[in-house]
Motif scaffolding. Structure first.
Motif, mmCIF file in Angstrom:
data_model
loop_
_atom_site.group_PDB
_atom_site.id
_atom_site.type_symbol
_atom_site.label_atom_id
_atom_site.label_comp_id
_atom_site.label_asym_id
_atom_site.label_seq_id
_atom_site.Cartn_x
_atom_site.Cartn_y
_atom_site.Cartn_z
ATOM 1 N N ALA A 149 98.787 97.523 8.010
ATOM 2 C CA ALA A 149 97.910 96.502 8.346
ATOM 3 C C ALA A 149 96.340 97.235 8.779
ATOM 4 C CB ALA A 149 98.042 95.250 9.110
ATOM 5 N N TRP A 150 95.220 96.939 8.564
ATOM 6 C CA TRP A 150 94.067 97.462 9.070
ATOM 7 C C TRP A 150 94.123 97.318 10.760
ATOM 8 C CZ3 TRP A 150 90.096 94.916 5.591
ATOM 9 C CH2 TRP A 150 89.551 95.717 4.517
ATOM 10 N N ARG A 151 93.829 98.706 11.071
ATOM 11 C CA ARG A 151 93.377 98.601 12.502
ATOM 12 C C ARG A 151 91.991 98.903 12.664
ATOM 13 N NH1 ARG A 151 98.903 98.399 11.342
ATOM 14 N NH2 ARG A 151 100.207 98.546 13.714
ATOM 15 N N ASP A 152 91.503 98.591 13.672
ATOM 16 C CA ASP A 152 90.260 98.940 14.209
ATOM 17 C C ASP A 152 89.696 100.579 13.940
ATOM 18 O OD1 ASP A 152 89.425 96.421 14.752
ATOM 19 O OD2 ASP A 152 89.170 96.597 16.732
ATOM 20 N N GLY A 153 88.663 100.636 12.888
ATOM 21 C CA GLY A 153 88.264 102.094 12.643
ATOM 22 C C GLY A 153 88.706 102.739 11.305
ATOM 23 N N ASP A 154 89.820 101.804 10.682
ATOM 24 C CA ASP A 154 90.238 102.120 9.241
ATOM 25 C C ASP A 154 89.108 101.971 8.277
ATOM 26 O OD1 ASP A 154 92.871 102.636 9.965
ATOM 27 O OD2 ASP A 154 93.685 100.802 9.648
ATOM 28 N N LYS A 155 89.234 102.899 7.277
ATOM 29 C CA LYS A 155 87.851 102.307 6.197
ATOM 30 C C LYS A 155 88.614 101.808 4.983
ATOM 31 C CE LYS A 155 84.822 106.326 7.269
ATOM 32 N NZ LYS A 155 84.539 105.741 8.508
ATOM 33 N N GLY A 156 88.027 101.028 4.352
ATOM 34 C CA GLY A 156 88.155 100.316 2.919
ATOM 35 C C GLY A 156 87.784 101.251 1.903
ATOM 36 N N VAL A 157 87.716 100.710 0.697
ATOM 37 C CA VAL A 157 87.423 101.715 -0.336
ATOM 38 C C VAL A 157 85.833 101.733 -0.516
ATOM 39 C CG1 VAL A 157 87.443 99.802 -2.178
ATOM 40 C CG2 VAL A 157 87.906 101.926 -2.793
ATOM 41 N N SER A 158 85.329 101.007 -0.105
ATOM 42 C CA SER A 158 83.800 101.021 -0.111
ATOM 43 C C SER A 158 83.297 101.630 1.130
ATOM 44 C CB SER A 158 83.012 99.772 -0.276
ATOM 45 O OG SER A 158 83.431 99.014 0.771
ATOM 46 N N ARG A 159 84.176 102.333 2.039
ATOM 47 C CA ARG A 159 84.104 103.280 2.827
ATOM 48 C C ARG A 159 83.128 102.451 4.208
ATOM 49 N NH1 ARG A 159 82.338 108.346 -0.666
ATOM 50 N NH2 ARG A 159 84.029 107.923 -1.976
ATOM 51 N N TYR A 160 83.474 101.083 4.286
ATOM 52 C CA TYR A 160 82.852 100.483 5.356
ATOM 53 C C TYR A 160 83.983 100.833 6.680
ATOM 54 C CZ TYR A 160 86.002 97.367 3.415
ATOM 55 O OH TYR A 160 87.113 96.541 2.757
ATOM 56 N N THR A 161 83.335 100.948 7.721
ATOM 57 C CA THR A 161 84.536 101.050 8.763
ATOM 58 C C THR A 161 85.014 99.615 9.594
ATOM 59 O OG1 THR A 161 83.519 103.050 9.560
ATOM 60 C CG2 THR A 161 84.969 101.921 11.079
ATOM 61 N N VAL A 162 86.269 99.319 9.379
ATOM 62 C CA VAL A 162 86.838 97.934 9.924
ATOM 63 C C VAL A 162 86.691 97.806 11.317
ATOM 64 C CG1 VAL A 162 88.975 96.670 10.002
ATOM 65 C CG2 VAL A 162 88.656 98.156 7.879
ATOM 66 N N ARG A 163 86.024 96.789 11.615
ATOM 67 C CA ARG A 163 85.835 96.334 13.220
ATOM 68 C C ARG A 163 86.473 94.933 13.146
ATOM 69 N NH1 ARG A 163 84.638 100.945 14.509
ATOM 70 N NH2 ARG A 163 82.646 101.938 13.932
ATOM 71 N N GLY A 164 86.931 94.709 14.298
ATOM 72 C CA GLY A 164 87.473 93.391 14.611
ATOM 73 C C GLY A 164 88.612 92.943 13.844
ATOM 74 N N ALA A 165 89.589 94.093 13.412
ATOM 75 C CA ALA A 165 90.591 93.478 12.533
ATOM 76 C C ALA A 165 91.582 92.642 12.932
ATOM 77 C CB ALA A 165 91.559 94.864 12.128
ATOM 78 N N GLY A 166 91.928 91.585 12.109
ATOM 79 C CA GLY A 166 93.063 90.787 12.808
ATOM 80 C C GLY A 166 94.114 90.373 12.151
ATOM 81 N N ALA A 167 94.456 91.207 10.935
ATOM 82 C CA ALA A 167 95.607 90.750 10.188
ATOM 83 C C ALA A 167 96.900 90.664 10.753
ATOM 84 C CB ALA A 167 95.597 91.865 9.010
ATOM 85 N N ILE A 168 97.179 91.604 11.907
ATOM 86 C CA ILE A 168 98.500 91.681 12.710
ATOM 87 C C ILE A 168 98.440 90.214 13.438
ATOM 88 C CG2 ILE A 168 99.489 92.512 14.679
ATOM 89 C CD1 ILE A 168 98.910 95.173 13.376
ATOM 90 N N GLU A 169 97.463 89.808 14.024
ATOM 91 C CA GLU A 169 97.472 88.742 14.985
ATOM 92 C C GLU A 169 97.455 87.412 14.259
ATOM 93 O OE1 GLU A 169 95.465 91.412 15.162
ATOM 94 O OE2 GLU A 169 96.010 91.987 17.075
ATOM 95 N N ALA A 170 96.956 87.532 12.863
ATOM 96 C CA ALA A 170 97.208 86.368 11.898
ATOM 97 C C ALA A 170 98.563 86.318 11.355
ATOM 98 C CB ALA A 170 96.212 86.600 10.786
ATOM 99 N N MET A 171 99.150 87.328 11.247
ATOM 100 C CA MET A 171 100.277 87.356 10.613
ATOM 101 C C MET A 171 101.498 86.808 11.776
ATOM 102 S SD MET A 171 101.185 90.547 8.258
ATOM 103 C CE MET A 171 100.213 91.721 9.146
ATOM 104 N N LYS A 172 101.384 87.208 13.015
ATOM 105 C CA LYS A 172 101.939 86.561 14.075
ATOM 106 C C LYS A 172 101.879 85.160 14.402
ATOM 107 C CE LYS A 172 101.479 90.817 17.336
ATOM 108 N NZ LYS A 172 100.865 91.195 18.448
ATOM 109 N N LYS A 173 100.627 84.619 14.152
ATOM 110 C CA LYS A 173 100.470 83.152 14.141
ATOM 111 C C LYS A 173 101.213 82.506 13.112
ATOM 112 C CE LYS A 173 97.882 79.540 15.921
ATOM 113 N NZ LYS A 173 98.183 79.053 16.946
ATOM 114 N N ALA A 174 101.143 83.165 11.644
ATOM 115 C CA ALA A 174 101.780 82.476 10.771
ATOM 116 C C ALA A 174 103.179 82.506 10.945
ATOM 117 C CB ALA A 174 101.156 83.254 9.432
ATOM 118 N N ALA A 175 103.787 83.626 11.344
ATOM 119 C CA ALA A 175 105.176 83.696 11.685
ATOM 120 C C ALA A 175 105.545 82.655 12.657
ATOM 121 C CB ALA A 175 105.366 85.020 12.118
#
Lengths: 157, 446
Positions: free
Chosen positions: B389-415
């Motif tokens: 999962a994205w962590r803050d500072g990762d880059k996507g294909v269009s080379r934007y820098t990910v800020r405020g990533a939340g996939a892990i938190e969302a998955m914890k909530k979903a679980a």
């Protein structure tokens, strides 16, 4: 050939001319300017045009206007008492039972018919009764909860 | 102010909706208003050989008729700038607008439409994207070389990349491939497309619109009408459901042209059937994935080819393919990604924006890929997603820098909501801290 038509609309007598092919929805919206009932599909599928005919919910798009002679029609415009909202209106508003609001006038009329006939419906009865009113925004759960809240006496007149 | 954050508030305009006082476009009935009905193409592809509107025009109660020659400005509009208001000659989809009749009521206007004398030379249409890409395929646009949309002159593939996928695949112990398809879909808001147009007291063309995006459309309308924007009063804000379908002009152009030509208030509203059959859709996507993964579950490369069915006109589809490319690797860190997107014209009603706007068309296949990877590597699907999962500072294909990533938190909530107990080492993860498995991202080459 148009014919004279007399009926009661939201408590007031109305005398109009209506063509034999004119629907109640057309009469209300185009001739009388009562635009609460909406034209969603114009073929009886979506429920946005629901009004009460002598207390019973009907699709005004499938109702020939001349058949309501001598009868009582209630639209969403007839629900509130001046600025005092009907409990269902209050519950729908406060509980966010709509997003775009296009289905709301029809939903409210169906809900009123339900509670007038069955003041304490089960969830299943609410779902069954409201099944003819579509909401594309997906506010169904809030609609059910709003009707339940009114039935539970949470919103008084 | 901040005390309201997180609170559920009644809508400021909710009383209007609950009392029926809110005015939707079709609720406006103006004195002297006239009504539009349109002639749409009964065939998917063809050429108009003969069009005679005189019988329609001479029908009692008909105010007048409209066709391509009545467009005062440019007879082209849409996000792709390629769709005629009324097609002058070539028909590219069933339901394409050819002419309109304006009458004292809809029945009269319809009577006029039925009297229009038209002859169309029917041609062979193409509906399937891969058929449309064959060299001998019928051309949706007769004047073009192929059915591929040109993003720039001569450029029919939109490529995005970060890192080098071949280097990534060389590091991978597993390669997982798959083809995925998402279908066509209509928005079907309860309020059909409708427009009311009239000349106001200052001779401005006033239009009550169902538009979701007035400022996407005002410029297009000014060009169609041949008017400066200051001469158009575009009134919107009350929409009976849109879901992306009201990002495209469906009625305002015709109502506006009629109001300008006849000087009367005009209403044009689509029937539910017209709305369902001929409005813009969510277009078909086909996506090919090739994903490289290490034994420990680390994603190292993703190569995606995607084809987007645009229908007869561009609309937002070229942009939709780009947007899909940007997010088709999901909320996951993959150092080497390459996406190749093509937009294909077919003889169908144009596709355009719809809820989530082509993003989920790439999210769904990526999640399916992860499902396959979990099976292939034997790694738990939660584990696989958490470590990548994205962590803050990762880059996507269009080379934007990910800020405020939340996939892990969302998955914890979903679980949690699903009653699934996650292992401690996953619960200890968060979107701010890089996982131990992750190598250094490849250098970004600009």
């Amino acid at each position: 050939m148009k014919e004279t038509l007399s009926f009661v609309l939201n408590g007031s007598p109305v005398d109009v001319l209506a063509a034999p092919t004119e629907t109640l929805l057309d009469l209300l919206r185009e001739q009388l300017g009562v635009t609460g009932p909406k034209r969603g599909c114009d073929e009886g599928d979506c429920g946005t045009c629901t009004v009460l005919l002598d207390g019973q919910p009907v699709r005004s798009c499938l109702t020939i206007a001349l058949t309501v002679a001598g009868k009582e029609i209630t639209t969403v415009e007839g629900l509130a008492d001046g600025r005092k909202l009907h409990p269902l209106q209050k519950a729908f508003h406060e509980r966010g039972a709509f997003q775009c609001g296009f289905c709301t006038p029809g939903m409210l009329m169906s809900a009123k018919a339900l509670l007038d006939g069955n003041p304490n419906p089960t969830r299943r009865e609410i779902v069954d009764h409201m099944s003819g009113n579509l909401c594309r925004c997906g506010s169904y759960e809030e609609v059910i909860e709003a009707i339940q809240a009114v039935a539970n006496g949470e919103y008084k007149e | 102010m901040t005390e309201y954050v997180g609170m559920s508030m009644p809508r400021y305009d909710g009383v209007g909706q609950a009392t029926g006082r809110t005015k939707y476009v079709d609720d406006f009935v103006l004195p002297g208003m006239v009504y539009v009905k349109v002639l749409r193409s009964p065939v998917h592809k063809g050429v108009i050989r003969h069009l005679d509107l005189s019988a329609a025009e001479n029908t009692p109660g008909v105010v007048g008729v409209l066709s391509a020659e009545d467009v005062p400005g440019v007879n082209l509009y849409g996000a792709g700038g390629d769709q005629p208001v009324f097609t002058p000659e070539h028909i590219r989809y069933k339901g394409e607008l050819i002419a309109a009749v304006v009458g004292v009521d809809e029945d009269t206007a319809m009577e006029g439409v039925e009297k229009i004398d038209i002859q169309i030379e029917e041609q062979t249409p193409v509906f399937d994207m891969f058929e449309a890409m064959k060299p001998d395929a019928p051309l949706v646009r007769p004047d073009s070389e192929s059915n591929l949309w040109e993003y720039e002159p001569g450029q029919t593939t939109r490529v995005m990349y970060i890192g080098d996928v071949e280097e990534g695949f060389a590091q991978a112990e597993h390669i997982v491939e798959g083809r995925y398809q998402t279908g066509e879909q209509d928005h079907a808001p309860l309020e059909p497309h409708a427009s009311v147009a009239y000349l106001d007291e200052a001779e401005r063309l006033a239009i009550h619109t169902v538009s979701q995006c007035l400022y996407f459309q005002l410029g297009q309308l000014a060009a169609i009408f041949g008017l400066p924007m200051s001469k158009i009063r575009y009134i919107g804000g009350t929409v009976g459901g849109g879901f992306g379908g009201k990002n495209h002009i469906h009625a305002d152009h015709v109502a506006g042209i009629a109001a300008l030509k006849f000087g009367r208030p005009v209403k044009y509203r689509e029937t539910r059937r017209e709305d369902l059959q001929y409005s813009t859709k969510r277009g078909v996507f086909i996506l090919d994935y090739k994903t490289g993964v290490r034994d420990d579950g680390t994603l190292v490369a993703n190569h995606i080819k995607l084809w987007h069915d645009s229908g007869a006109y561009g609309g937002f589809s070229p942009y939709g393919g780009e947007k899909c490319s940007m997010f088709a690797s999901g909320p996951y860190h993959i150092p080497n990604i390459r996406t190749e997107a093509q937009t294909i014209l077919t003889n169908k009603a144009g596709s355009s924006s719809m809820r989530g706007f082509t993003i989920m068309n790439g999210q769904f296949p990526m999640e399916m890929q992860l499902h396959k990877i979990a099976e292939e590597t034997g790694i738990d699907p939660w584990e696989l997603r958490f470590i990548n999962a994205w962590r803050d500072g990762d880059k996507g294909v269009s080379r934007y820098t990910v800020r405020g990533a939340g996939a892990i938190e969302a998955m914890k909530k979903a679980a949690d909501l699903a009653g699934i107990e996650l292992p401690e080492h996953l619960l200890a993860m968060d979107s701010r801290t890089p996982p131990p498995q992750r190598g250094e991202a490849a250098d970004v080459v600009d």
